[in-house]
Design an enzyme around this catalytic site. Structure first.
Site, PDB file in Angstrom:
ATOM      1  N   ASP A 206       0.858  -1.195   0.000  1.00 21.02           N
ATOM      2  CA  ASP A 206       0.000   0.000   0.000  1.00 21.02           C
ATOM      3  C   ASP A 206       0.889   1.237   0.000  1.00 21.02           C
ATOM      4  O   ASP A 206       0.732   2.147   0.811  1.00 21.02           O
ATOM      5  CB  ASP A 206      -0.907  -0.022   1.233  1.00 21.02           C
ATOM      6  CG  ASP A 206      -2.015   1.029   1.159  1.00 21.02           C
ATOM      7  OD1 ASP A 206      -2.449   1.363   0.040  1.00 21.02           O
ATOM      8  OD2 ASP A 206      -2.446   1.509   2.223  1.00 21.02           O
ATOM      9  N   ASP A 223       3.810   1.809   7.836  1.00 18.48           N
ATOM     10  CA  ASP A 223       2.536   1.108   7.653  1.00 18.48           C
ATOM     11  C   ASP A 223       2.597  -0.008   6.612  1.00 18.48           C
ATOM     12  O   ASP A 223       2.092   0.124   5.495  1.00 18.48           O
ATOM     13  CB  ASP A 223       1.423   2.101   7.298  1.00 18.48           C
ATOM     14  CG  ASP A 223       0.047   1.462   7.445  1.00 18.48           C
ATOM     15  OD1 ASP A 223      -0.041   0.328   7.958  1.00 18.48           O
ATOM     16  OD2 ASP A 223      -0.943   2.100   7.032  1.00 18.48           O
TER      17      ASP A 223
END
Length: 333
Positions: A206, A223
């Site tokens: 992502d 993340d």
């Protein structure tokens, strides 16, 4: 991802500030400041400073989303990257564990990575990011994930479409128009995907600009919650923005830097618009899956309006046309 997710958001309602503080203190870290909520909807993420003056980020994982093995595999991937001196936010190991648990909530602590927003239109910054993505992928190719998902049209496309058809979120007056164009886009995206089979490697998964911070030492990557197996281009295409000519320049800068460390199969450039199309569909389904989490109606109120779905129909029509265009590149192949 399990289909039981529809109600999982309610588990977060019991995650009170007192429980968060108790969880952090249970691993021997004592917050000195209050908890600053960071921009995360999938999990619950907070920043704080402890009594020793260190800044941390604590992430509470959404219940039922990932297994312990999948989360641990993400953590182990981060640890491998750190060993290669790649600037990634890796979880703190406490008493031999990176994944902690308190009263049924799984959580991890990370050193707070300070920095400002990554400027995707800054070609010098983009070049440095390209270097690091190349280094990440060079290391990632050494072994596959065992427990985490693999990015496929079935995962992003078919499962998202099936979910939306079983939900009541698409307004009845727009169902025919929405599902007709989405099915056309997905059929074409899948055909392109199968036309250009590629090697699946471990990915950040992502890697959009908001998951890159710019520090005094360069980029910092955060993340890896969506780390998965998939084509290398998945960690590249979300860096592209603006008009086609601008995207072409960005891509050239990225790939030239990337290939100083890792070979890139240029056939994967054909997959960019297919990946974009499937991400659009997956996003629609993600909001639907999470709608019973009170945070989602609060932050995405427009999702329930007909205007939003009318805009989506138009966006998918535009994306259908993009799937017929040649891939973005200046590189002959």
């Amino acid at each position: 991802m399990t289909t039981s997710m529809q109600g999982a958001g309610f588990h977060f309602q019991a995650l009170t500030p007192d429980l968060i503080l108790d969880a952090i203190e249970s691993v021997g870290i004592y917050p000195e400041t209050g908890l600053l909520a960071l921009n995360s909807y999938e999990n619950r993420v907070y920043q704080f400073r402890c009594d020793l003056g260190r800044r941390y980020v604590v992430k509470f994982y959404r219940p039922e989303r990932w297994s312990n093995e999948q989360i641990q595999e993400e953590h182990d991937f981060c640890a491998e990257l750190v060993e290669e001196e790649i600037p990634v936010a890796a979880p703190v190991i406490i008493e031999g564990r990176s994944l902690q648990e308190y009263q049924g909530y799984r959580f991890a602590l990370f050193p707070s990575m300070g920095g400002r927003a990554f400027e995707v239109d800054n070609l010098e910054q983009l070049e440095e990011v390209g270097h690091f993505i190349g280094r990440i992928h060079q290391m990632a190719k050494r072994r596959p994930f065992v427990h985490r998902q693999t990015l496929t049209p079935k995962l992003l496309g078919d499962e998202s479409l099936a979910w939306l058809k079983g939900s009541d979120h698409v307004p009845p007056s727009l169902e025919t128009a929405y599902f007709t164009i989405v099915e056309q886009v997905l059929e074409k995206a899948k055909a392109i995907w199968h036309q250009y089979p590629t090697e699946a490697i471990r990915l950040h998964g992502d890697l959009h600009p908001s998951n890159i911070l710019w520090t005094p030492d360069g980029p910092g990557f955060v993340d890896l919650d969506d780390a998965k197996m998939g084509p290398a281009v998945q960690d590249i295409w979300m860096m592209l923005s603006g008009e086609r000519s601008h995207q072409t320049l960005q891509l050239e800068v990225l790939l030239e830097a990337y290939e100083e460390f890792c070979d890139f199969d240029n056939r994967q450039l054909h997959l960019i618009e297919s990946l974009r199309a499937m991400r659009m569909l997956h996003y629609n389904a993600w909001l639907s899956r999470r709608w019973q989490d009170p945070a989602f109606p609060m932050h995405f109120p427009w999702y329930g309006e007909e205007k939003y779905w009318e805009q989506q129909i138009l966006a998918f029509k535009e994306q259908l046309a993009k799937l017929d265009e040649p891939p973005i590149t200046l590189i002959p192949y």
